[in-house]
Design a protein around this motif. Structure first.
Motif, PDB file in Angstrom:
ATOM      1  N   LEU A  43      -6.159   0.387   8.664  1.00  0.00           N
ATOM      2  CA  LEU A  43      -5.923  -0.857   7.933  1.00  0.00           C
ATOM      3  C   LEU A  43      -4.493  -1.356   8.154  1.00  0.00           C
ATOM      4  N   ALA A  44      -3.535  -0.428   8.100  1.00  0.00           N
ATOM      5  CA  ALA A  44      -2.135  -0.816   8.249  1.00  0.00           C
ATOM      6  C   ALA A  44      -1.820  -1.299   9.660  1.00  0.00           C
ATOM      7  N   ARG A  45      -2.580  -0.815  10.641  1.00  0.00           N
ATOM      8  CA  ARG A  45      -2.357  -1.226  12.025  1.00  0.00           C
ATOM      9  C   ARG A  45      -3.057  -2.535  12.376  1.00  0.00           C
ATOM     10  N   SER A  46      -3.924  -3.005  11.514  1.00  0.00           N
ATOM     11  CA  SER A  46      -4.633  -4.254  11.797  1.00  0.00           C
ATOM     12  C   SER A  46      -3.632  -5.391  11.908  1.00  0.00           C
ATOM     13  N   PRO A  47      -3.909  -6.388  12.757  1.00  0.00           N
ATOM     14  CA  PRO A  47      -2.967  -7.512  12.915  1.00  0.00           C
ATOM     15  C   PRO A  47      -2.608  -8.180  11.606  1.00  0.00           C
ATOM     16  N   GLU A  48      -3.561  -8.253  10.693  1.00  0.00           N
ATOM     17  CA  GLU A  48      -3.313  -8.926   9.417  1.00  0.00           C
ATOM     18  C   GLU A  48      -2.164  -8.266   8.655  1.00  0.00           C
ATOM     19  N   VAL A  49      -2.088  -6.935   8.716  1.00  0.00           N
ATOM     20  CA  VAL A  49      -1.046  -6.215   7.987  1.00  0.00           C
ATOM     21  C   VAL A  49       0.185  -5.986   8.860  1.00  0.00           C
ATOM     22  N   PHE A  50      -0.011  -5.476  10.074  1.00  0.00           N
ATOM     23  CA  PHE A  50       1.121  -5.122  10.924  1.00  0.00           C
ATOM     24  C   PHE A  50       1.981  -6.336  11.257  1.00  0.00           C
ATOM     25  N   ASP A  51       1.350  -7.418  11.671  1.00  0.00           N
ATOM     26  CA  ASP A  51       2.111  -8.618  12.040  1.00  0.00           C
ATOM     27  C   ASP A  51       2.914  -9.158  10.862  1.00  0.00           C
ATOM     28  N   SER A  52       2.330  -9.094   9.665  1.00  0.00           N
ATOM     29  CA  SER A  52       3.053  -9.589   8.495  1.00  0.00           C
ATOM     30  C   SER A  52       4.244  -8.691   8.172  1.00  0.00           C
ATOM     31  N   MET A  53       4.088  -7.383   8.350  1.00  0.00           N
ATOM     32  CA  MET A  53       5.209  -6.469   8.092  1.00  0.00           C
ATOM     33  C   MET A  53       6.361  -6.727   9.063  1.00  0.00           C
TER      34      MET A  53
END
Length: 441
Positions: A43-53
């Motif tokens: 989940l954390a590696r998904s673009p939705e999360v990783f890109d936002s971080m």
């Protein structure tokens, strides 16, 4: 009849296949996320999360703010929490933010990230370097904020599965200004039963963590002393009372507190790091100011007292006077950072399930200090280091103008944060440990 059975079997098989394919392709799984801990890193590696971080980390890095000045950082955090629908309190301790995810009922567990930068001129040449002269995120706090917001995104997506409430603590003023104490005084730990913190480090291999039960980081304090004599011409020292000689003797005598008065198996540090006085080659000044730090796991108050005694009595030997301040600029001492043994056991299990059996290293006690210790002094706490070391790239140590964050590690921090919170709530709920919470958040 046989044809109908064949058609029914075929439709059932296609439906199951479709569901399995959707489940495997989408990291945003549905259902009880607490039953699938291995999904957190995905989940954390998904673009939705990783890109936002990455976006958040770089924006904070470009606009560093010192302790209690983190107004734009705080504004960014609040805007991100608004986007995902997380309720929060603001302001807490001037610029701090406290978010809440879950049922709003007990048990409560906290995750903490610090926000402040350092008064350092950045020397790293890259697209997102600091835009503020003399200020830099040289300790990874920009990454800490990004990781906690990444965890918030994951937890909020599955908030209905949380068996309690996760408290997100975005703390100001970790670097010497005691932001944790101020947040505690303003109710940051209300109803919270445990707290977890993560710090990035280049001293540990990428994707591994280091922690230990019991004392992990030393208690820290500061001291400043003014040694006053009688100034005069350097060519006739007999008509002066020389504070330079007195200060020199004091500096050397302070070193004996560790070498001669401390058990070799009980680590302590006394460092004089500041000496100020005089502005001419041929003039003995009226006074000298010295200052420094002390670090200890045990006997902290006793060490403070001995520092004061050595300074004042050595000054007397040299016919000078000395005043000693053990809280210069309001810098109150920090206690040692002590990890709760049960939280440490839980942490090891969660991280090994998440990252593998070899992911957890036993940390050695360090003489550095952390403001997180104030939280862990009030309730059970656990603090750990997350490695971002990459042998193919150089990463300078914290508080260096060359310090960089390896952004590939951000999903690891977000996944660990989310995993620890969910697992803690799950175990507390299964034991029926509810602490009578009735107030409004």
């Amino acid at each position: 009849m046989a044809l109908n059975k064949i058609l029914l079997f075929s439709l059932t098989f296609q439906l199951v296949s479709l569901l399995l394919r959707v489940s495997s392709e989408s990291p945003w799984i549905t259902g009880d996320v607490t039953q699938t801990p291995m999904k957190y890193l995905e989940l954390a590696r998904s673009p939705e999360v990783f890109d936002s971080m990455v976006r958040i980390r770089r924006k904070i890095h470009e606009n560093p703010e010192l302790g209690y000045e983190e107004f734009e950082t705080s504004k960014l955090i609040r805007s991100e929490l608004d986007l995902i629908g997380v309720k929060y309190r603001y302001p807490v301790a001037i610029t701090g933010v406290i978010g809440y995810i879950g049922s709003g009922e007990p048990p409560f567990v906290a995750l903490r990230a610090d926000m402040d930068a350092l008064p350092i001129q950045e020397a790293v040449e890259w697209e997102h370097r600091s835009k503020i002269p003399g200020k830099m995120h040289a300790c990874g706090h920009d990454g800490h904020v990004a990781m906690l917001l990444g965890a918030a995104k994951i937890l909020q997506k599955h908030r209905h599965d949380l068996q309690g409430t996760v408290v997100l603590i975005f703390q100001p003023a970790e670097e010497g200004l005691r932001g944790a104490k101020k947040m505690i005084e303003e109710g940051a730990l209300k109803n919270v039963e445990a707290i977890f913190g993560i710090h990035l480090t280049n001293r540990i291999p990428f994707g591994k963590v280091a922690s230990r039960a019991g004392p992990m980081l030393a208690g820290a304090g500061f001291f400043e002393a003014v040694i006053t004599g009688k100034g005069g011409h350097a060519a006739i020292p007999q008509h002066t009372i020389d504070p330079v000689v007195a200060a020199s003797s004091i500096v050397l005598s302070l070193q004996h507190l560790v070498s001669r008065e401390t058990d070799p198996l009980d680590s302590k540090v006394v460092t004089v790091s500041k000496v100020l006085g005089g502005n001419a080659f041929n003039v003995i000044p009226d006074s000298i100011t010295i200052g420094g730090t002390l670090r200890a796991f045990t006997g902290f108050s006793q060490l403070q007292q001995r520092i004061k005694e050595v300074i004042t009595k050595q000054a007397t030997v040299h016919r000078c006077n000395a005043s000693v301040n053990l809280t210069p600029d309001g810098k109150e001492p920090l206690p040692p950072t002590v990890n709760d043994i049960d939280l440490y056991k839980q942490y090891k299990k969660v991280v090994r399930d998440l990252l593998g059996q070899e992911a957890v290293e036993e940390a050695q006690p360090l003489m550095g200090s952390e403001d997180f210790s104030k939280f862990a002094e009030v309730i059970p706490g656990h603090f750990s280091f997350l490695g971002m070391q990459d042998e193919t790239k150089g990463y300078a140590s914290s508080h260096s103008p060359l310090y960089r964050v390896n952004e590939d590690v951000l999903p690891y921090g977000a996944a660990i944060h989310a995993s620890m919170a969910v697992q803690y709530l799950k175990e507390k709920a299964s034991k029926g440990s509810i602490s009578g919470f009735h107030d409004e958040l």
